[in-house]
Design a protein around this motif. Structure first.
Motif, PDB file in Angstrom:
ATOM      1  N   ASP A 315       0.849  -1.190   0.000  1.00  0.00           N
ATOM      2  CA  ASP A 315       0.000   0.000   0.000  1.00  0.00           C
ATOM      3  C   ASP A 315       0.887   1.243   0.000  1.00  0.00           C
ATOM      4  O   ASP A 315       1.848   1.338   0.773  1.00  0.00           O
ATOM      5  CB  ASP A 315      -0.914   0.010   1.233  1.00  0.00           C
ATOM      6  CG  ASP A 315      -2.146  -0.853   1.028  1.00  0.00           C
ATOM      7  OD1 ASP A 315      -2.144  -1.664   0.100  1.00  0.00           O
ATOM      8  OD2 ASP A 315      -3.103  -0.705   1.800  1.00  0.00           O
ATOM      9  N   TRP A 316       0.531   2.193  -0.839  1.00  0.00           N
ATOM     10  CA  TRP A 316       1.330   3.407  -1.023  1.00  0.00           C
ATOM     11  C   TRP A 316       0.390   4.593  -0.887  1.00  0.00           C
ATOM     12  O   TRP A 316      -0.721   4.581  -1.429  1.00  0.00           O
ATOM     13  CB  TRP A 316       1.988   3.362  -2.400  1.00  0.00           C
ATOM     14  CG  TRP A 316       2.954   4.465  -2.676  1.00  0.00           C
ATOM     15  CD1 TRP A 316       4.058   4.793  -1.954  1.00  0.00           C
ATOM     16  CD2 TRP A 316       2.905   5.374  -3.787  1.00  0.00           C
ATOM     17  NE1 TRP A 316       4.711   5.853  -2.544  1.00  0.00           N
ATOM     18  CE2 TRP A 316       4.023   6.233  -3.667  1.00  0.00           C
ATOM     19  CE3 TRP A 316       2.036   5.548  -4.865  1.00  0.00           C
ATOM     20  CZ2 TRP A 316       4.284   7.252  -4.581  1.00  0.00           C
ATOM     21  CZ3 TRP A 316       2.300   6.555  -5.781  1.00  0.00           C
ATOM     22  CH2 TRP A 316       3.407   7.385  -5.631  1.00  0.00           C
ATOM     23  N   VAL A 317       0.824   5.641  -0.151  1.00  0.00           N
ATOM     24  CA  VAL A 317      -0.087   6.698   0.280  1.00  0.00           C
ATOM     25  C   VAL A 317       0.408   8.072  -0.189  1.00  0.00           C
ATOM     26  O   VAL A 317       1.017   8.817   0.588  1.00  0.00           O
ATOM     27  CB  VAL A 317      -0.243   6.690   1.814  1.00  0.00           C
ATOM     28  CG1 VAL A 317      -1.399   7.595   2.239  1.00  0.00           C
ATOM     29  CG2 VAL A 317      -0.464   5.278   2.338  1.00  0.00           C
ATOM     30  N   PRO A 318       0.158   8.438  -1.463  1.00  0.00           N
ATOM     31  CA  PRO A 318       0.581   9.751  -1.948  1.00  0.00           C
ATOM     32  C   PRO A 318      -0.502  10.821  -1.819  1.00  0.00           C
ATOM     33  O   PRO A 318      -0.305  11.947  -2.284  1.00  0.00           O
ATOM     34  CB  PRO A 318       0.873   9.477  -3.423  1.00  0.00           C
ATOM     35  CG  PRO A 318      -0.153   8.451  -3.798  1.00  0.00           C
ATOM     36  CD  PRO A 318      -0.357   7.592  -2.563  1.00  0.00           C
ATOM     37  N   ALA A 319      -1.625  10.490  -1.211  1.00  0.00           N
ATOM     38  CA  ALA A 319      -2.746  11.431  -1.177  1.00  0.00           C
ATOM     39  C   ALA A 319      -2.615  12.473  -0.073  1.00  0.00           C
ATOM     40  O   ALA A 319      -3.194  13.555  -0.184  1.00  0.00           O
ATOM     41  CB  ALA A 319      -4.067  10.666  -1.008  1.00  0.00           C
ATOM     42  N   HIS A 320      -1.860  12.156   0.982  1.00  0.00           N
ATOM     43  CA  HIS A 320      -1.826  13.084   2.117  1.00  0.00           C
ATOM     44  C   HIS A 320      -0.681  12.712   3.046  1.00  0.00           C
ATOM     45  O   HIS A 320      -0.081  11.636   2.925  1.00  0.00           O
ATOM     46  CB  HIS A 320      -3.157  13.060   2.874  1.00  0.00           C
ATOM     47  CG  HIS A 320      -3.470  11.743   3.526  1.00  0.00           C
ATOM     48  ND1 HIS A 320      -3.710  11.613   4.866  1.00  0.00           N
ATOM     49  CD2 HIS A 320      -3.571  10.487   3.010  1.00  0.00           C
ATOM     50  CE1 HIS A 320      -3.965  10.343   5.149  1.00  0.00           C
ATOM     51  NE2 HIS A 320      -3.877   9.645   4.040  1.00  0.00           N
ATOM     52  N   VAL A 387      -7.209   7.245  -4.153  1.00  0.00           N
ATOM     53  CA  VAL A 387      -7.039   7.948  -5.423  1.00  0.00           C
ATOM     54  C   VAL A 387      -8.174   8.938  -5.664  1.00  0.00           C
ATOM     55  O   VAL A 387      -7.958  10.045  -6.171  1.00  0.00           O
ATOM     56  CB  VAL A 387      -6.932   6.936  -6.586  1.00  0.00           C
ATOM     57  CG1 VAL A 387      -6.976   7.642  -7.925  1.00  0.00           C
ATOM     58  CG2 VAL A 387      -5.633   6.137  -6.459  1.00  0.00           C
ATOM     59  N   ALA A 388      -9.383   8.568  -5.291  1.00  0.00           N
ATOM     60  CA  ALA A 388     -10.528   9.464  -5.513  1.00  0.00           C
ATOM     61  C   ALA A 388     -10.335  10.798  -4.803  1.00  0.00           C
ATOM     62  O   ALA A 388     -10.711  11.854  -5.330  1.00  0.00           O
ATOM     63  CB  ALA A 388     -11.818   8.797  -5.052  1.00  0.00           C
ATOM     64  N   SER A 389      -9.738  10.777  -3.615  1.00  0.00           N
ATOM     65  CA  SER A 389      -9.541  12.026  -2.876  1.00  0.00           C
ATOM     66  C   SER A 389      -8.539  12.932  -3.579  1.00  0.00           C
ATOM     67  O   SER A 389      -8.510  14.145  -3.325  1.00  0.00           O
ATOM     68  CB  SER A 389      -9.070  11.733  -1.453  1.00  0.00           C
ATOM     69  OG  SER A 389      -7.708  11.349  -1.422  1.00  0.00           O
ATOM     70  N   MET A 390      -7.720  12.369  -4.459  1.00  0.00           N
ATOM     71  CA  MET A 390      -6.749  13.161  -5.204  1.00  0.00           C
ATOM     72  C   MET A 390      -7.351  13.739  -6.478  1.00  0.00           C
ATOM     73  O   MET A 390      -6.965  14.819  -6.919  1.00  0.00           O
ATOM     74  CB  MET A 390      -5.539  12.298  -5.564  1.00  0.00           C
ATOM     75  CG  MET A 390      -4.837  11.657  -4.380  1.00  0.00           C
ATOM     76  SD  MET A 390      -3.598  10.452  -4.880  1.00  0.00           S
ATOM     77  CE  MET A 390      -2.376  11.517  -5.609  1.00  0.00           C
ATOM     78  N   GLY A 409     -13.780  23.217 -13.980  1.00  0.00           N
ATOM     79  CA  GLY A 409     -14.235  21.909 -13.531  1.00  0.00           C
ATOM     80  C   GLY A 409     -13.750  21.553 -12.147  1.00  0.00           C
ATOM     81  O   GLY A 409     -12.974  22.267 -11.517  1.00  0.00           O
ATOM     82  N   ARG A 410     -14.214  20.405 -11.670  1.00  0.00           N
ATOM     83  CA  ARG A 410     -13.869  19.924 -10.329  1.00  0.00           C
ATOM     84  C   ARG A 410     -12.707  18.940 -10.335  1.00  0.00           C
ATOM     85  O   ARG A 410     -12.258  18.480  -9.295  1.00  0.00           O
ATOM     86  CB  ARG A 410     -15.092  19.259  -9.690  1.00  0.00           C
ATOM     87  CG  ARG A 410     -15.679  18.114 -10.500  1.00  0.00           C
ATOM     88  CD  ARG A 410     -17.085  17.753 -10.019  1.00  0.00           C
ATOM     89  NE  ARG A 410     -17.060  17.002  -8.789  1.00  0.00           N
ATOM     90  CZ  ARG A 410     -17.255  15.679  -8.708  1.00  0.00           C
ATOM     91  NH1 ARG A 410     -17.483  14.963  -9.816  1.00  0.00           N
ATOM     92  NH2 ARG A 410     -17.237  15.074  -7.551  1.00  0.00           N
ATOM     93  N   GLU A 411     -12.187  18.604 -11.512  1.00  0.00           N
ATOM     94  CA  GLU A 411     -11.092  17.658 -11.616  1.00  0.00           C
ATOM     95  C   GLU A 411      -9.771  18.323 -11.221  1.00  0.00           C
ATOM     96  O   GLU A 411      -9.486  19.436 -11.625  1.00  0.00           O
ATOM     97  CB  GLU A 411     -10.980  17.104 -13.035  1.00  0.00           C
ATOM     98  CG  GLU A 411     -12.224  16.392 -13.532  1.00  0.00           C
ATOM     99  CD  GLU A 411     -13.297  17.337 -14.061  1.00  0.00           C
ATOM    100  OE1 GLU A 411     -14.419  16.882 -14.348  1.00  0.00           O
ATOM    101  OE2 GLU A 411     -13.008  18.559 -14.170  1.00  0.00           O
ATOM    102  N   ASP A 412      -8.962  17.613 -10.466  1.00  0.00           N
ATOM    103  CA  ASP A 412      -7.637  18.119 -10.087  1.00  0.00           C
ATOM    104  C   ASP A 412      -6.661  17.726 -11.192  1.00  0.00           C
ATOM    105  O   ASP A 412      -6.172  16.589 -11.232  1.00  0.00           O
ATOM    106  CB  ASP A 412      -7.202  17.536  -8.743  1.00  0.00           C
ATOM    107  CG  ASP A 412      -5.959  18.223  -8.191  1.00  0.00           C
ATOM    108  OD1 ASP A 412      -5.113  18.655  -8.999  1.00  0.00           O
ATOM    109  OD2 ASP A 412      -5.830  18.318  -6.960  1.00  0.00           O
TER     110      ASP A 412
END
Length: 706
Positions: A315-320, A387-390, A409-412
């Motif tokens: 598991d890899w956590v690049p979101a926060h 991923v969705a939170s990113m 738009g709302r896309e990052d």
């Protein structure tokens, strides 16, 4: 210099030719005296006060020299850190500036090395907003005054080579901000850390001798979406509480190998301060947690799993990342790894910071981190968390709490670019690797290649299937007919992405109950439905993932404090039928699965699936066929009703006159009622089969060979 705000200490300290000879300067707080030893002569330096010593010697050029430093405890002959040229090359700085240094860990952090013929450690750190940076550690009694670093121009990188410093030394960076504030920060690139709650970084180098060359040579022979892929998810600190990496290497591989899983997925092993986060709030992105051993110990565990024929997903956590003041947060006194706009920086769900993925150096930090785990630790794949939170600027945010992208738009868009770059880089550098997205929305093209506009992941967790199917089996059988479509809806979109079917740790904590405890009815019915569900899951298109403890129907929720309830497998507790039987089923599911290409070869091909019974809502029955590229199909039939159904008609393909049962979750050895079909069943005209379906059970059949 004394306030830690000098950007070029090497211009003052060390040896410098000038009028009248060579000037030697040394900053040695608490020293009683300093002498320079050169050409066989020892010359005292003058004490200028505040720890600064200097002398001018009538020399034509700077000689080879050492310093003789006197303290109350004795005299020490040492190399002068300020006589060395930068130990970081121009190419490294260029790649860092472009954000394309794919092996960033070899340029930043603490690197034991030989430099200009002297052994020591090169310290480098990216802190572009700092007024000054110093190295503090055990070797200078955590007073960085004597070890200021130099700024390497516009790169924002600070560097210092410290002779005589080697592996095992603890250190941090002492940063002085533009406004004079000073604090200690752990190294963002530390390859090793102290065990929490201590927070220092540790100088480290890799020494493990790998023995998994055979595994690496062939792991990419078959694309993962066309290969068997059955995953056992593990939280290492609690799988067998108290075991180290090396002790786990003795127990985990044979256990997983015996059950037949192709891979393990390790919940985040990167260093994290709070064990209760299960590893999902990372402070040491380049360091395996020291709770269980050293980085080489973790390499030993991965190597052992590979030698047992088991792949390793991490598991890899690049979101926060967490806000701890000694870690990444406001690293050099200002938002650096996080955006400056609090609407973008603050993660509303977890009280953490999000990464500034629009900044090239931050994106490089994360892309290189993905490469690092796969190259340095031979990890076979990364499951990318949240991923969705990113992907969405308005994720968990109300109106006014977010700003739209350049197109309204709302896309990052920065996150999209980062994920594409990460996937493209990883797949190009590491043959046979796989990336897996935990993405809970209907974002299009998660597993589409990047050159086709997709995010470039190899697989995606099918959260829709998980929610729908668990919702169905949690209902009383009498009510399931009203939710029949929740079990069939997944096939509407099954081929829109390359899917993994996850029953993960998230589904068995925080009041959600364990898998078997979600099932209604008495204990027998709960276990029967649990077994039937696993049989349905293993036959459904997509790869499988099962969290530890669910392979033997643990009744309690998982807790990181004590891990799985292994005592349930003790025969003294009557576990032979109750829990060992379920584990035997999982072993047999994996065994038949791996030897049956129809169950995995065409997971992403609609031609690999056909409904046989799709609308029997009143019966709570589902039946479908799975096909390989060639060879016989497999028929899976699930009866989620607590009644035996005699003579149940199932249409089957022509050309297969007789079918035999290869797996039945109602078998007595699994704890079932033993309503079996021990002999081959011949087809009637149609052709079709007439079977007796056991209650709350899944049955697999295949054509009789010959």
């Amino acid at each position: 210099m004394l306030s830690g705000a000098h950007h070029d200490p090497h211009a003052l300290l060390g040896a410098h030719p000038g009028p009248g000879g060579v000037t030697f300067r040394a900053l040695r707080p608490y020293a009683l005296g300093v002498s320079v030893v050169a050409d066989g002569r020892t010359t005292p330096l003058d004490d200028e006060g505040d720890g600064l010593f200097s002398v001018v010697l009538p020399l034509d050029a700077v000689p080879e020299y050492t310093l003789l430093v006197s303290y109350e405890g004795g005299r020490y002959e040492v190399q002068d850190p300020y006589r060395f040229l930068p130990a970081l090359g121009e190419l490294d700085l260029h790649l860092i500036g472009e954000g394309r240094h794919e092996q960033l860990w070899k340029a930043l952090g603490a690197e034991p090395m030989e430099h200009q013929g002297v052994t020591g450690t090169r310290f480098t750190v990216w802190a572009p907003n700092a007024q000054g940076v110093r190295v503090a550690g055990d070797f200078n009694f955590w007073d960085g005054t004597a070890c200021p670093m130099r700024s390497l121009g516009s790169s924002g990188v600070w560097e210092l080579f410290l002779p005589g410093i080697g592996e095992g030394e603890r250190y941090k960076f002492e940063i002085t901000t533009r406004y004079g504030a000073r604090f200690l920060k752990a190294d963002p690139m530390a390859r090793r850390t102290e065990a929490p709650p201590a927070t220092a970084s540790v100088v480290a180098a890799a020494h493990h001798e790998w023995r998994d060359q055979g595994w690496l040579a062939h792991r990419g022979d078959t694309p993962v979406h066309e290969a068997p892929f059955s995953v056992y998810e593990v939280h290492l600190p609690s799988w067998r509480p108290g075991l180290t990496y090396r002790e786990l290497a003795e127990q985990l591989p044979p256990y997983v190998q015996d059950l037949g899983f192709t891979h393990v997925e390790l919940m985040p092993v990167a260093e994290h301060p709070f064990g209760g986060s299960w590893g999902y709030q990372v402070t040491g992105f380049y360091a395996p947690t020291a709770r269980l051993g050293t980085p080489d110990d973790f390499r030993y565990l991965v190597d052992s799993l590979h030698q047992a024929g088991i792949g390793v997903i991490m598991d890899w956590v690049p979101a926060h990342f967490p806000r701890d003041d000694w870690a990444l947060a406001r690293f050099d006194g200002y938002p650096l790894y996080e955006p400056g706009d609090t609407r973008r920086a603050d993660h509303p769900d977890w009280g953490t910071y999000e990464f500034d993925l629009g900044r090239t150096e931050v994106r490089n930090f994360l892309v290189a981190n993905a490469v690092y785990w796969c190259e340095e630790f031979h990890i076979d794949g990364l499951r990318v968390d949240a991923v969705a939170s990113m992907l969405y600027l308005d994720y968990s945010r109300e109106d006014g709490q977010w700003a739209p992208n350049a197109y309204g738009g709302r896309e990052d868009l920065d996150a999209v670019a980062f994920l594409q770059e990460m996937n493209a880089t990883l797949y190009s550098r590491v043959p046979g690797v796989v990336t897996i997205a935990e993405e809970s929305t209907d974002w299009g093209g998660v597993t589409r290649p990047t050159d086709w506009g997709g995010l470039g992941f190899g697989l995606k967790w099918n959260m829709g299937w998980m929610h729908d199917s668990l919702g169905y089996v949690s209902k009383e059988p009498v009510h399931r007919k009203y939710h029949h479509n929740e079990m069939t809806f997944s096939m509407v979109y099954a081929y829109s992405e390359n899917y993994v079917l996850p029953i993960s740790h998230d589904e068995v904590v925080h009041g959600k109950r364990s898998l078997v405890s979600k099932m209604p009815g008495d204990w027998w019915q709960q276990r029967a439905t649990h077994r039937a569900y696993l049989g349905f899951m293993w036959a459904h298109p997509g790869k499988q993932l099962l969290f530890m403890g669910q392979e033997f129907a643990q009744g309690a929720e998982w807790s990181e404090a004590h891990g799985p309830d292994w005592w349930l497998l003790d025969p003294a507790y009557g576990a032979e039928a109750d829990h060992r039987g379920v584990r035997d089923l999982v072993r047999d599911l994996n065994s038949v699965y791996r030897e049956t290409p129809a169950l995995w070869q065409r997971d992403t091909d609609p031609g690999g699936f056909r409904w046989v019974v799709v609308d029997a809502a009143e019966d709570n029955v589902f039946a479908f066929l799975r096909f390989a590229a060639d060879g016989p199909p497999l028929l899976a039939v699930s009866n989620f009703s607590p009644v035996v159904r005699h003579g149940y008609r199932l249409d089957v393909p022509d050309g297969f006159p007789a079918w035999e049962e290869v797996l039945n979750t109602d078998a007595a050895r699994y704890g079932g009622g033993d309503v079996l079909c021990p002999h081959p069943v011949r087809t009637d005209e149609g052709p079709h089969l007439r079977l007796t379906l056991p209650p709350l059970a899944t049955v697999w059949l295949r054509p009789v060979r010959g």
